[in-house]
Enzyme design. Structure first.
Site, PDB file in Angstrom:
ATOM      1  N   ASN A   1       1.021  -1.400   0.033  1.00 55.86           N
ATOM      2  CA  ASN A   1       0.119   0.209   0.000  1.00 55.86           C
ATOM      3  C   ASN A   1       0.870   1.230  -0.109  1.00 55.86           C
ATOM      4  OD1 ASN A   1      -1.514   2.234   1.103  1.00 55.86           O
ATOM      5  ND2 ASN A   1      -3.098   1.039   1.508  1.00 55.86           N
TER       6      ASN A   1
ATOM      7  N   HIS B   1       1.100   6.043   1.861  1.00 54.44           N
ATOM      8  CA  HIS B   1       1.784   7.045   2.647  1.00 54.44           C
ATOM      9  C   HIS B   1       2.901   7.813   1.869  1.00 54.44           C
ATOM     10  CE1 HIS B   1       0.264   5.878   6.556  1.00 54.44           C
ATOM     11  NE2 HIS B   1      -0.006   4.729   5.908  1.00 54.44           N
TER      12      HIS B   1
ATOM     13  N   HIS C   1      -5.624   3.798  -1.966  1.00 56.94           N
ATOM     14  CA  HIS C   1      -7.103   3.926  -1.377  1.00 56.94           C
ATOM     15  C   HIS C   1      -7.352   5.394  -1.870  1.00 56.94           C
ATOM     16  CE1 HIS C   1      -9.698   4.258   2.248  1.00 56.94           C
ATOM     17  NE2 HIS C   1     -10.236   4.677   1.170  1.00 56.94           N
TER      18      HIS C   1
ATOM     19  N   ARG D   1      -9.452   7.838  -1.555  1.00 62.86           N
ATOM     20  CA  ARG D   1     -10.634   8.128  -0.278  1.00 62.86           C
ATOM     21  C   ARG D   1     -11.344   9.396  -0.900  1.00 62.86           C
ATOM     22  NH1 ARG D   1      -9.380   7.001   5.243  1.00 62.86           N
ATOM     23  NH2 ARG D   1     -11.079   8.486   5.527  1.00 62.86           N
TER      24      ARG D   1
ATOM     25  N   ARG E   1      -7.502  12.863   0.597  1.00 60.48           N
ATOM     26  CA  ARG E   1      -6.349  13.333   1.502  1.00 60.48           C
ATOM     27  C   ARG E   1      -4.964  12.835   1.163  1.00 60.48           C
ATOM     28  NH1 ARG E   1      -7.419   9.934   7.089  1.00 60.48           N
ATOM     29  NH2 ARG E   1      -9.444  11.030   6.920  1.00 60.48           N
ATOM     30  N   HIS E   2      -4.815  11.724   0.317  1.00 58.77           N
ATOM     31  CA  HIS E   2      -3.496  11.413  -0.012  1.00 58.77           C
ATOM     32  C   HIS E   2      -3.424  11.186  -1.490  1.00 58.77           C
ATOM     33  CE1 HIS E   2      -5.301   7.571   0.805  1.00 58.77           C
ATOM     34  NE2 HIS E   2      -4.994   7.642   2.258  1.00 58.77           N
TER      35      HIS E   2
ATOM     36  N   GLU F   1      -8.425   0.655  -3.413  1.00 61.47           N
ATOM     37  CA  GLU F   1      -9.474   0.481  -2.092  1.00 61.47           C
ATOM     38  C   GLU F   1     -10.267   1.894  -2.247  1.00 61.47           C
ATOM     39  OE1 GLU F   1      -7.467   0.946   1.419  1.00 61.47           O
ATOM     40  OE2 GLU F   1      -6.040  -0.951   1.228  1.00 61.47           O
TER      41      GLU F   1
ATOM     42  N   THR G   1      -7.162   6.504   9.771  1.00 56.23           N
ATOM     43  CA  THR G   1      -7.196   5.345   8.922  1.00 56.23           C
ATOM     44  C   THR G   1      -8.333   4.396   8.883  1.00 56.23           C
ATOM     45  OG1 THR G   1      -5.786   3.731   8.221  1.00 56.23           O
ATOM     46  CG2 THR G   1      -5.824   3.943  10.578  1.00 56.23           C
ATOM     47  N   THR G   2      -8.534   3.497   8.162  1.00 57.51           N
ATOM     48  CA  THR G   2      -9.545   2.735   8.232  1.00 57.51           C
ATOM     49  C   THR G   2      -9.812   1.911   9.382  1.00 57.51           C
ATOM     50  OG1 THR G   2      -9.374   2.314   5.846  1.00 57.51           O
ATOM     51  CG2 THR G   2     -10.969   1.201   6.760  1.00 57.51           C
TER      52      THR G   2
ATOM     53  N   GLU H   1     -10.943  -9.369   2.740  1.00 60.97           N
ATOM     54  CA  GLU H   1      -9.712  -8.888   3.244  1.00 60.97           C
ATOM     55  C   GLU H   1     -10.148  -8.806   4.769  1.00 60.97           C
ATOM     56  OE1 GLU H   1      -7.302  -5.923   1.507  1.00 60.97           O
ATOM     57  OE2 GLU H   1      -6.181  -5.432   3.396  1.00 60.97           O
TER      58      GLU H   1
ATOM     59  N   HIS I   1      -3.709  -4.491   7.758  1.00 55.68           N
ATOM     60  CA  HIS I   1      -4.009  -3.513   8.671  1.00 55.68           C
ATOM     61  C   HIS I   1      -3.144  -3.763   9.859  1.00 55.68           C
ATOM     62  CE1 HIS I   1      -5.802   0.546   9.595  1.00 55.68           C
ATOM     63  NE2 HIS I   1      -5.516   0.059  10.742  1.00 55.68           N
ATOM     64  N   GLY I   2      -2.052  -2.680   9.923  1.00 55.74           N
ATOM     65  CA  GLY I   2      -1.168  -2.747  11.312  1.00 55.74           C
ATOM     66  C   GLY I   2      -0.409  -3.678  11.043  1.00 55.74           C
TER      67      GLY I   2
ATOM     68  N   GLN J   1       1.775   1.174   6.124  1.00 53.03           N
ATOM     69  CA  GLN J   1       2.641   2.003   7.079  1.00 53.03           C
ATOM     70  C   GLN J   1       4.017   1.502   7.470  1.00 53.03           C
ATOM     71  OE1 GLN J   1       1.614   4.878   9.140  1.00 53.03           O
ATOM     72  NE2 GLN J   1       3.489   4.476  10.408  1.00 53.03           N
TER      73      GLN J   1
HETATM   74  N1  PXP Z   1      -5.776  -2.992   3.842  1.00 57.02           N
HETATM   75  C1  PXP Z   1      -6.692  -2.108   3.773  1.00 57.02           C
HETATM   76  C2  PXP Z   1      -8.261  -2.480   3.319  1.00 57.02           C
HETATM   77  C3  PXP Z   1      -6.603  -0.643   4.455  1.00 57.02           C
HETATM   78  O1  PXP Z   1      -7.419  -0.113   4.560  1.00 57.02           O
HETATM   79  C4  PXP Z   1      -5.215  -0.508   4.866  1.00 57.02           C
HETATM   80  C5  PXP Z   1      -4.932   0.790   5.470  1.00 57.02           C
HETATM   81  O2  PXP Z   1      -4.961   1.721   4.398  1.00 57.02           O
HETATM   82  C6  PXP Z   1      -4.229  -1.425   4.694  1.00 57.02           C
HETATM   83  C7  PXP Z   1      -4.335  -2.979   4.182  1.00 57.02           C
HETATM   84  C8  PXP Z   1      -2.783  -1.381   5.232  1.00 57.02           C
HETATM   85  O3  PXP Z   1      -2.712  -1.080   6.646  1.00 57.02           O
HETATM   86  P1  PXP Z   1      -1.258  -0.350   7.108  1.00 57.02           P
HETATM   87  O4  PXP Z   1      -1.120   0.915   6.430  1.00 57.02           O
HETATM   88  O5  PXP Z   1      -1.477  -0.311   8.602  1.00 57.02           O
HETATM   89  O6  PXP Z   1      -0.490  -1.664   6.667  1.00 57.02           O
END
Ligand code: PXP
Length: 261
Positions: free
Chosen positions: A6, A9, A42, A44, A48-49, A69, A99-100, A150, A213-214, A236
């Protein structure tokens, strides 16, 4: 297991100055050379990005399949249908969130989702739904005709961080902070087991399973052991790591230019 990188960032850093550097487009070749399997972005609603022009250029020029996304909002689905990325991942979106924050509400009556999915399928775009790991959400996603789900791994990542990092001392808003280490360990094991058993259940229904995510360099290994999860989308932690991996060279190069005078 496949990796979707992703790259939002990179656009976040660019937006801090509202100029064109760093350009997320430049990440495509780097990610491909490094072995990534997919580019995830993504678009949005608040832009914003990533901007519309980024999405256009990334889908057009990416050497890797693009996973876009998006919210279920009709004007965003219009754009995705025009761009025709390999996959669209429908995510919940709140304007005020950083974030989501959680999975999509897929259970119950969701004619908006049905309509969006039908439109994406008309354009031969695979659909993924970003959901919390629950049986009901999987069944609903299956009923809606998505090819992919996902799993939102934010809860897993929070538990892992509370157990293995100093998050517990720095973050005061998470209810699980009251838990003992033993209780945290049990919850983490339980969350992993949930992700494992539900990914098996989803695969049996014929769904492809991704997670994200995370996830980071510390907490990813137990997830990788779940064979029915086919793909991880990570942002991230990769971009954060790349800042430090690249900082030394970047400083040396500018110092070299300065020292010549
Ligand atoms: N998957 C989805 C659907 C997300 O919305 C995000 C965050 O944008 C991620 C994965 C990636 O998450 P992270 O940036 O925490 O690795």
């Amino acid at each position: 297991m496949h990796l979707g990188v992703n790259i939002d960032h990179i656009a976040i850093l660019r937006e801090a100055r509202r100029i064109n550097d760093p350009d997320p487009l430049q990440a495509l070749g780097v990610c491909a050379r490094a072995g990534a399997d997919q580019i995830t972005i993504h678009l949005r609603e608040d832009r914003r990005h990533m901007h519309d022009e980024d999405a256009v250029a990334i889908v057009r020029h990416s050497p890797l399949p693009v996973n876009l996304e998006c919210a279920v909002a009709p004007e965003i689905i219009d754009i995705v249908c025009t761009l025709r990325p390999a996959r669209a991942t429908i995510v919940p979106e709140k304007r005020e969130e950083v974030t989501t924050e959680g999975g999509l509400a897929v259970t119950g009556d969701r004619p908006d989702l049905e309509h969006a999915i039908a439109r994406l399928h008309e354009q031969e775009i695979d659909v993924s739904l970003f959901i919390d790991p629950t049986r009901e959400a999987i069944e609903a996603a299956h009923g809606l005709g998505a090819e992919w789900i996902e799993f939102h791994t934010g809860h897993y990542a929070n538990l892992y961080a509370m157990l293995h990092t100093n998050l517990a001392r720095t973050h005061h808003t998470i209810p699980q902070l009251e838990l003992t280490r033993r209780e945290l360990k049990e919850q983490l094991q339980h969350e992993l087991e949930t992700l494992r058993s539900l990914s098996v259940y989803a695969a049996e229904l014929g769904l492809h399973v991704a997670a994200g995510h995370g996830l980071n360099y510390q907490n990813v290994t137990p997830i990788v052991e779940i064979e029915t999860i086919e793909e991880l989308n990570i942002g991230q932690s990769i971009i954060a790591r790349s800042v430090f991996d690249g900082l030394e060279r970047a400083v040396r190069e500018i110092k070299h230019l300065i020292s010549e005078k």
